[in-house]
Design a protein around this motif. Structure first.
Motif, PDB file in Angstrom:
ATOM      1  N   PHE A 131      -0.937 -15.523   2.281  1.00 41.61           N
ATOM      2  CA  PHE A 131       0.197 -14.792   2.858  1.00 41.61           C
ATOM      3  C   PHE A 131      -0.092 -13.298   2.772  1.00 41.61           C
ATOM      4  CE2 PHE A 131       4.389 -12.996   3.262  1.00 41.61           C
ATOM      5  CZ  PHE A 131       5.073 -13.891   4.071  1.00 41.61           C
ATOM      6  N   ARG A 132       0.152 -12.593   3.863  1.00 43.53           N
ATOM      7  CA  ARG A 132      -0.148 -11.163   3.907  1.00 43.53           C
ATOM      8  C   ARG A 132       1.078 -10.358   4.310  1.00 43.53           C
ATOM      9  NH1 ARG A 132      -5.009  -8.836   4.005  1.00 43.53           N
ATOM     10  NH2 ARG A 132      -4.202  -7.243   5.413  1.00 43.53           N
ATOM     11  N   ILE A 133       1.229  -9.193   3.673  1.00 49.41           N
ATOM     12  CA  ILE A 133       2.184  -8.171   4.107  1.00 49.41           C
ATOM     13  C   ILE A 133       1.340  -7.105   4.777  1.00 49.41           C
ATOM     14  CG2 ILE A 133       4.010  -6.590   3.389  1.00 49.41           C
ATOM     15  CD1 ILE A 133       4.304  -8.328   0.852  1.00 49.41           C
ATOM     16  N   GLU A 134       1.297  -7.167   6.104  1.00 46.41           N
ATOM     17  CA  GLU A 134       0.309  -6.405   6.861  1.00 46.41           C
ATOM     18  C   GLU A 134       0.451  -4.897   6.669  1.00 46.41           C
ATOM     19  OE1 GLU A 134      -2.078  -7.859   8.233  1.00 46.41           O
ATOM     20  OE2 GLU A 134      -1.412  -9.935   8.417  1.00 46.41           O
ATOM     21  N   ASP A 135       1.659  -4.378   6.627  1.00 44.52           N
ATOM     22  CA  ASP A 135       1.869  -2.929   6.539  1.00 44.52           C
ATOM     23  C   ASP A 135       1.367  -2.349   5.227  1.00 44.52           C
ATOM     24  OD1 ASP A 135       3.831  -4.160   8.449  1.00 44.52           O
ATOM     25  OD2 ASP A 135       4.265  -2.060   8.861  1.00 44.52           O
ATOM     26  N   ASP A 137      -1.204  -3.884   3.626  1.00 45.80           N
ATOM     27  CA  ASP A 137      -2.538  -4.467   3.461  1.00 45.80           C
ATOM     28  C   ASP A 137      -2.599  -5.232   2.143  1.00 45.80           C
ATOM     29  OD1 ASP A 137      -5.089  -5.079   4.249  1.00 45.80           O
ATOM     30  OD2 ASP A 137      -5.994  -3.295   3.370  1.00 45.80           O
ATOM     31  N   LEU A 138      -1.509  -5.952   1.850  1.00 48.74           N
ATOM     32  CA  LEU A 138      -1.363  -6.690   0.599  1.00 48.74           C
ATOM     33  C   LEU A 138      -1.498  -8.175   0.881  1.00 48.74           C
ATOM     34  CD1 LEU A 138      -0.642  -6.765  -2.428  1.00 48.74           C
ATOM     35  CD2 LEU A 138       1.765  -6.810  -1.771  1.00 48.74           C
ATOM     36  N   VAL A 157       6.447 -11.176  -5.225  1.00 49.20           N
ATOM     37  CA  VAL A 157       5.342 -10.230  -5.371  1.00 49.20           C
ATOM     38  C   VAL A 157       5.768  -9.039  -6.211  1.00 49.20           C
ATOM     39  CG1 VAL A 157       3.788  -8.684  -4.128  1.00 49.20           C
ATOM     40  CG2 VAL A 157       4.317 -10.933  -3.186  1.00 49.20           C
ATOM     41  N   ARG A 158       6.960  -8.538  -5.943  1.00 49.10           N
ATOM     42  CA  ARG A 158       7.455  -7.384  -6.707  1.00 49.10           C
ATOM     43  C   ARG A 158       7.590  -7.723  -8.195  1.00 49.10           C
ATOM     44  NH1 ARG A 158      13.532  -4.784  -6.129  1.00 49.10           N
ATOM     45  NH2 ARG A 158      13.298  -3.165  -7.707  1.00 49.10           N
ATOM     46  N   GLY A 181       3.814   2.732  -6.317  1.00 48.05           N
ATOM     47  CA  GLY A 181       4.167   3.030  -4.932  1.00 48.05           C
ATOM     48  C   GLY A 181       4.379   1.758  -4.127  1.00 48.05           C
ATOM     49  N   ILE A 182       3.539   0.745  -4.377  1.00 51.32           N
ATOM     50  CA  ILE A 182       3.711  -0.528  -3.679  1.00 51.32           C
ATOM     51  C   ILE A 182       5.021  -1.191  -4.081  1.00 51.32           C
ATOM     52  CG2 ILE A 182       2.768  -2.854  -3.426  1.00 51.32           C
ATOM     53  CD1 ILE A 182      -0.015  -1.665  -3.721  1.00 51.32           C
ATOM     54  N   ILE A 183       5.356  -1.107  -5.375  1.00 55.43           N
ATOM     55  CA  ILE A 183       6.611  -1.696  -5.854  1.00 55.43           C
ATOM     56  C   ILE A 183       7.797  -1.019  -5.185  1.00 55.43           C
ATOM     57  CG2 ILE A 183       8.091  -1.978  -7.879  1.00 55.43           C
ATOM     58  CD1 ILE A 183       5.540  -2.315  -9.549  1.00 55.43           C
TER      59      ILE A 183
END
Length: 505
Positions: A131-135, A137-138, A157-158, A181-183
């Motif tokens: 599974f990807r979160i494209e924006d 790149d995760l 994920v968080r 920053g990702i969180i």
């Protein structure tokens, strides 16, 4: 689901065994409630909705309880939901597994999340799905299976990233800042402050899923199927038992109902596909002529064993030559049919719009290439490029196939009939169920000729076709429009990297 029976109460042949074991969760709960109210006056044992199995806790090594629920997800397929609970140490775990067979091809889903309702779309993530979160790149690697929604995936994920964040900030401050920053971005996505963003699910087994709803706009939801690589087949346990030469086994797939002239035996040069003689290539040494079936050796996408691919060139009047291709694997039963168009790449894309007014219009031939999108605004229907592959059929035929596929996923109907078993889809939200019922009712009216509609084929390669009833004169019900391809279409088709002049340098 209830068993299919005839007038004497006997079960009909061909009824799916899965319908006896896998039911919608709503129906299971209702049947349990009725049983409890009746008090089982007939003396029958109480029906168990959830199976309980005593099993070992891997945390404290005492015995805990594993609960299993066999259920169906509307518009997807059967799954097993598993939950473990240990009363000794409090350890808990839950996951899902697909209860269906591995699909003939892998599948990739993509969803553009644009509003709060999109966060509630269901997600099935198998244990081999990426599974990807494209924006961001995760990428969430293959692991535990989940049955959740888009918001649930983001929340998981968080939570995982936050679990060791304090230690990470102390030991690796630079990496800790990036993860922080990702969180924050994930929190903004869940709060609706980062719309739109893209998520995708890629599953080689084809058993993962992101929910689709009628009326989705172009580019919002997409599904594409692909042939698995040898490594992916090996990961799934397929193809690694190919016998060595001289040790072939003779197990064969179920008989196919394919027309005799499309079997490899008895065609041009009498190509053989027996176990003792591999299929030979009769394409390179012959001049390809129309209406003649040819064969060449290939590898089965399902089991990687050798098989034969048959092809036939057909001329469509007032259009161009196309190639019909069929692959049948005698080892595992894999079958596929495709339509390929040839010729040079045109300078512009083509959009063909047909106004369907009568039953005669439903009988028009239609060629939908792999690169074409099919749109029917009045029916709230959009089929993205690559979803159905290349199809050469009629207007009625392609709509019937779409209805059959969707109804089969939703209600377990194998024949694509319009009738829906009572109680099917009980686990769907009421609003969602009403939307789907209206969609199928509208689609059924169109197939039966009771509702006029327009059908548009948007093809950046201009390789699609709709039969004209007035050819060679223009058909007043068909509008053909050329258009400039977008940068995204050029990139997807690989035309930006194609160089036909001066490539020697």
């Amino acid at each position: 689901m209830a068993q299919q029976t005839n007038g004497t109460g006997e079960r009909l042949q061909g009824a799916s065994l899965a319908q006896d074991l896998f039911e919608d969760m709503g129906r299971k709960a209702d049947s349990l409630g009725v049983s409890s109210q009746n008090g089982h006056a007939d003396g029958e044992p109480e029906q168990k909705v959830v199976e309980e199995i005593e099993s070992l806790c891997m945390n404290c090594h005492e015995n805990g309880i594993t609960r299993l629920l066999l259920t169906r997800i509307p518009f997807f397929r059967e799954i097993v939901i598993m939950s473990f609970d240990c009363t000794h140490c409090g350890f808990r775990n839950n996951e899902i597994q697909s209860a269906g067979e591995i699909q003939p091809k892998g599948a990739r889903y993509a969803l553009r999340v644009e509003k709060d309702a999109d966060l509630q779309r269901q997600v099935v993530k198998s244990d081999i799905c990426v599974f990807r979160i494209e924006d961001l790149d995760l990428e969430i690697p293959a692991g535990k299976g989940q049955y959740t929604n888009v918001e649930g995936v983001l929340s998981g994920v968080r939570t995982d990233l936050e679990s060791n964040q304090e230690a990470r900030m102390e030991q690796m401050p630079e990496i800790g800042e990036k993860i922080a920053g990702i969180i924050r971005t994930l929190a903004d996505m869940m709060a609706g402050r980062k719309y739109p963003f893209m998520v995708s699910a890629d599953d080689p087994s084809g058993n993962s899923w992101i929910e689709w709803t009628p009326g989705d706009a172009a580019g919002k939801w997409a599904k594409s199927e692909y042939n698995r690589t040898a490594a992916q087949n090996g990961m799934l346990g397929l193809g690694d038992d190919v016998p060595a030469p001289g040790h072939e086994h003779h197990a064969t797939a179920p008989d196919t109902d394919i027309r005799p002239e499309y079997h490899a035996a008895g065609m041009v040069h009498s190509v053989s596909t027996s176990d003792s003689a591999p299929a030979t290539n009769n394409v390179d040494d012959s001049e390809i002529v129309e209406d003649q079936v040819y064969s060449f050796p290939a590898s089965c996408p399902g089991c990687t064993r050798p098989c034969a691919t048959n092809m036939k060139m057909v001329n469509i009047p007032y259009f161009k030559q196309v190639v019909l291709m069929s692959t049948v694997c005698e080892s595992c039963g894999y079958r596929s049919n495709e339509v390929k168009t040839g010729g040079e790449v045109p300078e512009k894309g083509c959009k063909i719009t047909l106004q369907v007014r009568t039953k005669e219009d439903l009988s028009r031939d239609i060629l939908k290439s792999e690169s074409a999108a099919l749109v029917c605004p009045e029916l709230q229907l959009r089929v993205e490029p690559g979803t159905m592959g290349g199809r050469f059929t009629t207007v009625e035929g392609i709509l019937t196939q779409i209805r059959k596929d969707l109804r089969g996923q939703a209600f377990g109907l194998e024949d694509g009939d319009a009738a829906v078993p009572d109680g099917s889809g009980d686990s769907m939200p009421t609003e969602s169920k009403r939307t789907w019922e209206e969609f199928f009712s509208s689609l059924g009216d169109a197939i039966e000729g009771r509702k006029p509609f327009s059908l548009t084929l948007e093809d950046p390669l201009a390789s699609s076709y709709v039969q004209s009833l007035t050819a060679p004169e223009p058909d007043p019900q068909i509008e053909v429009e050329e258009y400039e391809r977008t940068e995204e279409e050029l990139e997807d088709l690989g035309l930006n990297d194609m160089k036909t002049e001066g490539y020697e340098a």
